[in-house]
Design an enzyme around this catalytic site. Structure first.
Site, PDB file in Angstrom:
ATOM      1  N   GLU A 194       0.818  -1.225   0.000  1.00  0.00           N
ATOM      2  CA  GLU A 194       0.000   0.000   0.000  1.00  0.00           C
ATOM      3  C   GLU A 194       0.848   1.270   0.000  1.00  0.00           C
ATOM      4  OE1 GLU A 194      -2.810   0.398   3.232  1.00  0.00           O
ATOM      5  OE2 GLU A 194      -3.569   2.290   2.459  1.00  0.00           O
ATOM      6  N   LYS A 227      -2.438  -1.987  -3.146  1.00  0.00           N
ATOM      7  CA  LYS A 227      -3.513  -1.158  -2.566  1.00  0.00           C
ATOM      8  C   LYS A 227      -3.127   0.309  -2.714  1.00  0.00           C
ATOM      9  CE  LYS A 227      -6.067  -0.191   1.665  1.00  0.00           C
ATOM     10  NZ  LYS A 227      -6.805  -0.780   2.771  1.00  0.00           N
TER      11      LYS A 227
HETATM   12  P1  13P Z   1      -9.593   4.170   3.873  1.00  0.00           P
HETATM   13  O1  13P Z   1     -10.394   3.406   2.842  1.00  0.00           O
HETATM   14  O2  13P Z   1     -10.457   4.753   4.960  1.00  0.00           O
HETATM   15  O3  13P Z   1      -8.631   5.129   3.261  1.00  0.00           O
HETATM   16  O4  13P Z   1      -8.718   3.088   4.649  1.00  0.00           O
HETATM   17  C1  13P Z   1      -8.112   2.087   3.952  1.00  0.00           C
HETATM   18  C2  13P Z   1      -6.862   1.727   4.636  1.00  0.00           C
HETATM   19  O5  13P Z   1      -6.700   0.621   5.091  1.00  0.00           O
HETATM   20  C3  13P Z   1      -5.794   2.725   4.724  1.00  0.00           C
HETATM   21  O6  13P Z   1      -4.613   2.117   5.135  1.00  0.00           O
END
Ligand code: 13P
Length: 342
Positions: free
Chosen positions: A177, A219
């Site tokens: 991510e 992600k």
């Molecule tokens: P949000 O969809 O609220 O941005 O959170 C996703 C997430 O896991 C961020 O690390």
């Protein structure tokens, strides 16, 4: 490393009509969410809240997996069943957040680097025993006048790659991510440029660290204008520029891209995802790994009160179903009515 197992898990997480619920809020983050409904941040409240979400009827129909926080993976439900077991029975794969948060980067303190590599090999082995089959590590990239810096992007990319390699060693699918934040006043074009550069560096580092692309999920943020930018983009432009950015940077060996919502409203996040999927066929599955965009409406409906559980679960199920449709490009904004009548 069992590449077959990694690939099977990654593909199951992005099966058609399904996506991931990010419910891995740290104590500090859940405190903010609970404050919005006037609820104290206690262990019992956190348990009751996650219990409400995970015991929703038909949970596994649209939620392929759940990212848990360390406390939750060790916790039992209100019916005294360990949460990973509750999820597995509902047909949803347990996952775990393994980074320990982002801190200011020495030398460029307005930017952040993520911590959590120390002892990660041992922690991953324990989490696997507890049922986790995938993990998450979040890197944060900040847009500003002179930001992000290349060293910050590169450092975060290397950390993500080292984390991903450690996960795959334990047959745990890494969710990689790199989040380009949407809080500033930048244009959508600037977000496109920074996201493209970030993804380029991330896949370069993943290659250098011998991470198997078939056994991971990405992600990312969508390509959007910063929240404070006066010129907000249309949903169609968000879909177009996001797809262009990912086509340029994400190899088709990656099974899926599961977006974060990052501050978009629930309806926006669903709409954007659907518009992109409607332009298929695409080289990868495009799905969701939303925190706020899946939870906010249900949290509000719940309000911390046991008598509201059934109502909140209906709201959650309705939003999950709409996002399931969005993974097939079949959501339409008029379907928001489903939530009003939930
Ligand atoms: P949000 O969809 O609220 O941005 O959170 C996703 C997430 O896991 C961020 O690390």
């Amino acid at each position: 490393m069992n590449v077959k197992e990694l690939e099977t898990t990654a593909r199951a997480l992005v099966a058609p009509g399904k996506g991931i619920l990010a419910a891995d809020e740290s104590h500090g983050t859940i405190e903010k969410r609970f404050a919005a409904i006037g609820l104290a941040n206690t262990e019992d409240h956190r348990r009751a809240y996650r219990d409400m979400l995970f015991t929703t009827k038909g949970f596994g129909e649209h939620v392929s997996g759940v990212i848990l926080f360390d406390e939750t993976i060790h916790q039992k439900s209100l019916a005294h069943v360990p949460f990973p077991e509750v999820l597995a029975k509902a047909g949803s794969i347990p996952g775990i957040k393994v980074d320990t948060g982002a801190v200011p980067m020495a030398g460029s303190p307005e930017e952040k680097v993520t911590q959590g590599l120390d002892g990660l090999r041992e922690r991953l082995a324990k989490y696997r025993q507890l049922g986790a089959r995938f993990a998450k590590w979040r890197a944060v990239i900040t847009i500003g006048n002179t930001l992000p810096t290349l060293p910050n992007i590169r450092e975060n990319a290397i950390l993500l790659a080292r984390y991903a390699a450690l996960c795959q060693e334990q047959d745990i699918v890494p969710i990689v991510e790199p989040e380009v934040l949407m809080d500033a006043d930048n244009t959508i074009q600037r977000c496109h440029q920074v996201t493209e550069q970030t993804l380029h560096e991330v896949f370069d580092a993943l290659y250098d660290h011998c991470v198997v692309l078939e056994g991971l999920l990405l992600k990312p943020n969508m390509v959007v204008a910063g929240k404070k930018c006066p010129a907000q983009a249309t949903p169609e432009l968000v879909a177009e520029l996001t797809l262009q950015c990912f086509r340029r940077t994400v190899p088709c060996a990656v099974p899926g891209i599961v977006f974060l919502s990052g501050g978009q409203s629930a309806a926006q996040a669903t709409h954007h995802l659907s518009l992109m999927n409607a332009q298929g066929p695409l080289p990868w599955k495009l799905s969701f790994s939303y925190g706020r965009a899946l939870q906010d409406e249900a949290l509000k409906a719940w309000g911390g009160k046991p008598e509201n559980v059934a109502k909140a679960q209906k709201v959650f199920a309705a939003r999950a179903r709409l996002n399931g449709l969005a993974t097939k490009g079949k959501y339409e904004p008029k379907m928001e009515q489903d939530l009003v009548h939930a």
